[in-house]
Scaffold this motif. Structure first.
Motif, PDB file in Angstrom:
ATOM      1  N   LYS A   1       1.070  -0.881   0.043  1.00  0.00           N
ATOM      2  CA  LYS A   1       0.092   0.395   0.326  1.00  0.00           C
ATOM      3  C   LYS A   1       0.950   1.297  -0.074  1.00  0.00           C
ATOM      4  O   LYS A   1       1.411   1.141   0.539  1.00  0.00           O
ATOM      5  CB  LYS A   1      -1.291   0.003   1.382  1.00  0.00           C
ATOM      6  CG  LYS A   1      -2.328   0.623   0.695  1.00  0.00           C
ATOM      7  CD  LYS A   1      -2.770  -0.264   2.142  1.00  0.00           C
ATOM      8  CE  LYS A   1      -4.449   0.407   1.859  1.00  0.00           C
ATOM      9  NZ  LYS A   1      -5.516   0.243   3.300  1.00  0.00           N
ATOM     10  N   GLY A   2       0.292   2.102  -1.146  1.00  0.00           N
ATOM     11  CA  GLY A   2       1.652   3.853  -1.094  1.00  0.00           C
ATOM     12  C   GLY A   2       2.562   3.495  -1.895  1.00  0.00           C
ATOM     13  O   GLY A   2       3.021   4.304  -2.173  1.00  0.00           O
ATOM     14  N   LEU A   3       2.735   2.155  -2.180  1.00  0.00           N
ATOM     15  CA  LEU A   3       4.370   1.555  -3.755  1.00  0.00           C
ATOM     16  C   LEU A   3       3.646   1.968  -4.915  1.00  0.00           C
ATOM     17  O   LEU A   3       2.444   1.410  -5.080  1.00  0.00           O
ATOM     18  CB  LEU A   3       5.337   0.948  -3.176  1.00  0.00           C
ATOM     19  CG  LEU A   3       5.710   0.925  -1.101  1.00  0.00           C
ATOM     20  CD1 LEU A   3       6.218   0.481  -0.936  1.00  0.00           C
ATOM     21  CD2 LEU A   3       6.125   1.843  -0.933  1.00  0.00           C
ATOM     22  N   GLU A   4       4.582   1.927  -5.943  1.00  0.00           N
ATOM     23  CA  GLU A   4       4.385   1.685  -6.768  1.00  0.00           C
ATOM     24  C   GLU A   4       4.874   1.033  -7.618  1.00  0.00           C
ATOM     25  O   GLU A   4       6.454   0.774  -7.257  1.00  0.00           O
ATOM     26  CB  GLU A   4       4.450   3.718  -7.876  1.00  0.00           C
ATOM     27  CG  GLU A   4       2.623   3.787  -7.918  1.00  0.00           C
ATOM     28  CD  GLU A   4       2.879   5.120  -8.330  1.00  0.00           C
ATOM     29  OE1 GLU A   4       3.579   5.461  -9.143  1.00  0.00           O
ATOM     30  OE2 GLU A   4       1.472   5.559  -8.379  1.00  0.00           O
ATOM     31  N   PHE A   5       4.991   0.599  -8.754  1.00  0.00           N
ATOM     32  CA  PHE A   5       6.244  -0.623  -9.129  1.00  0.00           C
ATOM     33  C   PHE A   5       5.946  -0.683 -10.858  1.00  0.00           C
ATOM     34  O   PHE A   5       4.588  -0.092 -11.331  1.00  0.00           O
ATOM     35  CB  PHE A   5       5.491  -2.168  -9.158  1.00  0.00           C
ATOM     36  CG  PHE A   5       5.894  -2.588  -7.385  1.00  0.00           C
ATOM     37  CD1 PHE A   5       7.530  -2.334  -6.805  1.00  0.00           C
ATOM     38  CD2 PHE A   5       5.260  -2.269  -6.657  1.00  0.00           C
ATOM     39  CE1 PHE A   5       7.231  -2.628  -5.357  1.00  0.00           C
ATOM     40  CE2 PHE A   5       5.442  -2.367  -5.103  1.00  0.00           C
ATOM     41  CZ  PHE A   5       5.972  -2.453  -4.176  1.00  0.00           C
ATOM     42  N   ASP A   6       6.945  -0.971 -12.045  1.00  0.00           N
ATOM     43  CA  ASP A   6       6.207  -0.568 -13.200  1.00  0.00           C
ATOM     44  C   ASP A   6       5.424  -2.240 -13.552  1.00  0.00           C
ATOM     45  O   ASP A   6       4.514  -2.439 -14.176  1.00  0.00           O
ATOM     46  CB  ASP A   6       7.451  -1.433 -13.989  1.00  0.00           C
ATOM     47  CG  ASP A   6       9.136  -0.149 -13.232  1.00  0.00           C
ATOM     48  OD1 ASP A   6       8.384   1.369 -13.184  1.00  0.00           O
ATOM     49  OD2 ASP A   6       9.563  -0.122 -13.083  1.00  0.00           O
ATOM     50  N   ALA A   7       5.702  -2.815 -12.459  1.00  0.00           N
ATOM     51  CA  ALA A   7       4.586  -4.615 -13.129  1.00  0.00           C
ATOM     52  C   ALA A   7       4.639  -4.861 -11.975  1.00  0.00           C
ATOM     53  O   ALA A   7       5.138  -5.221 -10.279  1.00  0.00           O
ATOM     54  CB  ALA A   7       5.833  -5.159 -13.672  1.00  0.00           C
ATOM     55  N   VAL A   8       3.469  -5.437 -11.588  1.00  0.00           N
ATOM     56  CA  VAL A   8       3.048  -6.206 -10.168  1.00  0.00           C
ATOM     57  C   VAL A   8       2.136  -7.622 -11.146  1.00  0.00           C
ATOM     58  O   VAL A   8       1.082  -7.542 -12.140  1.00  0.00           O
ATOM     59  CB  VAL A   8       1.554  -5.108  -9.949  1.00  0.00           C
ATOM     60  CG1 VAL A   8       0.816  -6.157  -8.355  1.00  0.00           C
ATOM     61  CG2 VAL A   8       2.546  -4.519  -9.365  1.00  0.00           C
ATOM     62  N   ILE A   9       2.846  -8.547 -10.155  1.00  0.00           N
ATOM     63  CA  ILE A   9       2.204  -9.552 -10.458  1.00  0.00           C
ATOM     64  C   ILE A   9       1.619 -10.331  -9.035  1.00  0.00           C
ATOM     65  O   ILE A   9       1.428 -10.262  -7.973  1.00  0.00           O
ATOM     66  CB  ILE A   9       3.380 -11.040 -10.776  1.00  0.00           C
ATOM     67  CG1 ILE A   9       3.537 -10.112 -11.547  1.00  0.00           C
ATOM     68  CG2 ILE A   9       2.188 -12.725 -10.177  1.00  0.00           C
ATOM     69  CD1 ILE A   9       5.381 -11.328 -11.498  1.00  0.00           C
ATOM     70  N   LEU A  10      -0.099 -11.152  -9.485  1.00  0.00           N
ATOM     71  CA  LEU A  10      -1.179 -10.722  -8.448  1.00  0.00           C
ATOM     72  C   LEU A  10      -1.226 -12.601  -8.889  1.00  0.00           C
ATOM     73  O   LEU A  10      -2.194 -12.724  -9.849  1.00  0.00           O
ATOM     74  CB  LEU A  10      -2.643 -10.281  -8.940  1.00  0.00           C
ATOM     75  CG  LEU A  10      -2.850  -8.618  -8.341  1.00  0.00           C
ATOM     76  CD1 LEU A  10      -3.480  -7.776  -8.724  1.00  0.00           C
ATOM     77  CD2 LEU A  10      -1.954  -8.391  -7.461  1.00  0.00           C
ATOM     78  N   PRO A  11      -0.981 -13.255  -7.737  1.00  0.00           N
ATOM     79  CA  PRO A  11      -0.846 -14.669  -8.133  1.00  0.00           C
ATOM     80  C   PRO A  11      -1.805 -15.470  -8.033  1.00  0.00           C
ATOM     81  O   PRO A  11      -2.603 -14.479  -6.723  1.00  0.00           O
ATOM     82  CB  PRO A  11       0.526 -15.385  -7.807  1.00  0.00           C
ATOM     83  CG  PRO A  11       0.860 -13.889  -6.315  1.00  0.00           C
ATOM     84  CD  PRO A  11       0.327 -12.888  -7.285  1.00  0.00           C
ATOM     85  N   PHE A  12      -2.189 -16.257  -7.631  1.00  0.00           N
ATOM     86  CA  PHE A  12      -3.198 -17.569  -6.542  1.00  0.00           C
ATOM     87  C   PHE A  12      -4.815 -16.605  -7.112  1.00  0.00           C
ATOM     88  O   PHE A  12      -4.731 -16.890  -5.842  1.00  0.00           O
ATOM     89  CB  PHE A  12      -2.912 -17.661  -5.502  1.00  0.00           C
ATOM     90  CG  PHE A  12      -1.330 -17.815  -5.801  1.00  0.00           C
ATOM     91  CD1 PHE A  12      -1.145 -19.203  -6.830  1.00  0.00           C
ATOM     92  CD2 PHE A  12       0.276 -17.122  -4.674  1.00  0.00           C
ATOM     93  CE1 PHE A  12      -0.021 -19.559  -6.472  1.00  0.00           C
ATOM     94  CE2 PHE A  12       1.065 -17.713  -5.210  1.00  0.00           C
ATOM     95  CZ  PHE A  12       1.500 -18.831  -5.803  1.00  0.00           C
ATOM     96  N   LEU A  13      -5.006 -16.523  -8.283  1.00  0.00           N
ATOM     97  CA  LEU A  13      -6.405 -15.703  -8.082  1.00  0.00           C
ATOM     98  C   LEU A  13      -7.607 -16.270  -8.307  1.00  0.00           C
ATOM     99  O   LEU A  13      -8.203 -16.829  -9.533  1.00  0.00           O
ATOM    100  CB  LEU A  13      -6.649 -14.480  -9.263  1.00  0.00           C
ATOM    101  CG  LEU A  13      -5.623 -13.668  -8.212  1.00  0.00           C
ATOM    102  CD1 LEU A  13      -5.624 -12.035  -9.595  1.00  0.00           C
ATOM    103  CD2 LEU A  13      -5.925 -13.172  -7.160  1.00  0.00           C
ATOM    104  N   SER A  14      -7.526 -18.221  -8.302  1.00  0.00           N
ATOM    105  CA  SER A  14      -8.364 -19.487  -8.440  1.00  0.00           C
ATOM    106  C   SER A  14      -9.666 -18.834  -7.691  1.00  0.00           C
ATOM    107  O   SER A  14      -9.502 -18.220  -6.828  1.00  0.00           O
ATOM    108  CB  SER A  14      -7.509 -20.294  -8.577  1.00  0.00           C
ATOM    109  OG  SER A  14      -7.438 -20.543  -6.737  1.00  0.00           O
TER     110      SER A  14
END
Length: 147
Positions: free
Chosen positions: A72-85
């Motif tokens: 929260k409050g941080l930024e990244f060029d890319a974000v991977i959101l895994p395990f969204l089953s």
């Protein structure tokens, strides 16, 4: 990315994180500090663990791993959101404790936090059916893959 197995999902996450981190920041965010986060961190030994009390923040290219809350409050060029089953997100323990509606509301907020940490790219992975919290409108996603 729809994965045929959990091993394929983990391999996909690792492959994408390594490729992106060569010259950009990439965060891998999970809903808790459970075994999945530890498994990924063990396979990415140079990764930086995100936590809410981080004293220093460097936006140098690399892999950052942590929970949705820690990012929260941080930024990244890319974000991977895994395990969204659908069997893992919302967390079955949260569903048992709070009920379907409240668990969905809480986890919907987590997804929002995760997605809005990305400056350019969001990669979402799941094994089996995706969580019902992801929209299904045709054409919404830039690209969908099956592995």
């Amino acid at each position: 990315v729809s994965c045929a197995s959990q091993d394929v999902e983990v391999a996909t996450i690792l492959e994408q994180a390594r490729a992106i981190s060569a010259n950009q920041t990439v965060a891998i965010l999970t809903q808790d500090r459970g075994p999945e986060l530890k498994r990924l961190r063990a396979r990415l030994p140079r990764s930086i663990l995100l936590h809410k009390d981080m004293a220093n923040w460097s936006a140098a290219p690399g892999v950052y791993i942590g929970t949705y809350y820690a990012a929260k409050g941080l930024e990244f060029d890319a974000v991977i959101l895994p395990f969204l089953s659908n069997t893992r997100f919302p967390d079955p323990d949260d569903i048992a404790a709070f009920g379907d509606e409240d668990a969905a509301a809480q986890h919907g907020k987590l997804l929002y936090v995760g997605i809005t940490r990305a400056r350019r790219v969001v990669i979402m992975t799941h094994t089996g059916e995706p969580t019902a919290l992801l929209p299904t409108e045709a054409g919404l996603y830039l690209r969908e893959e099956r592995r």
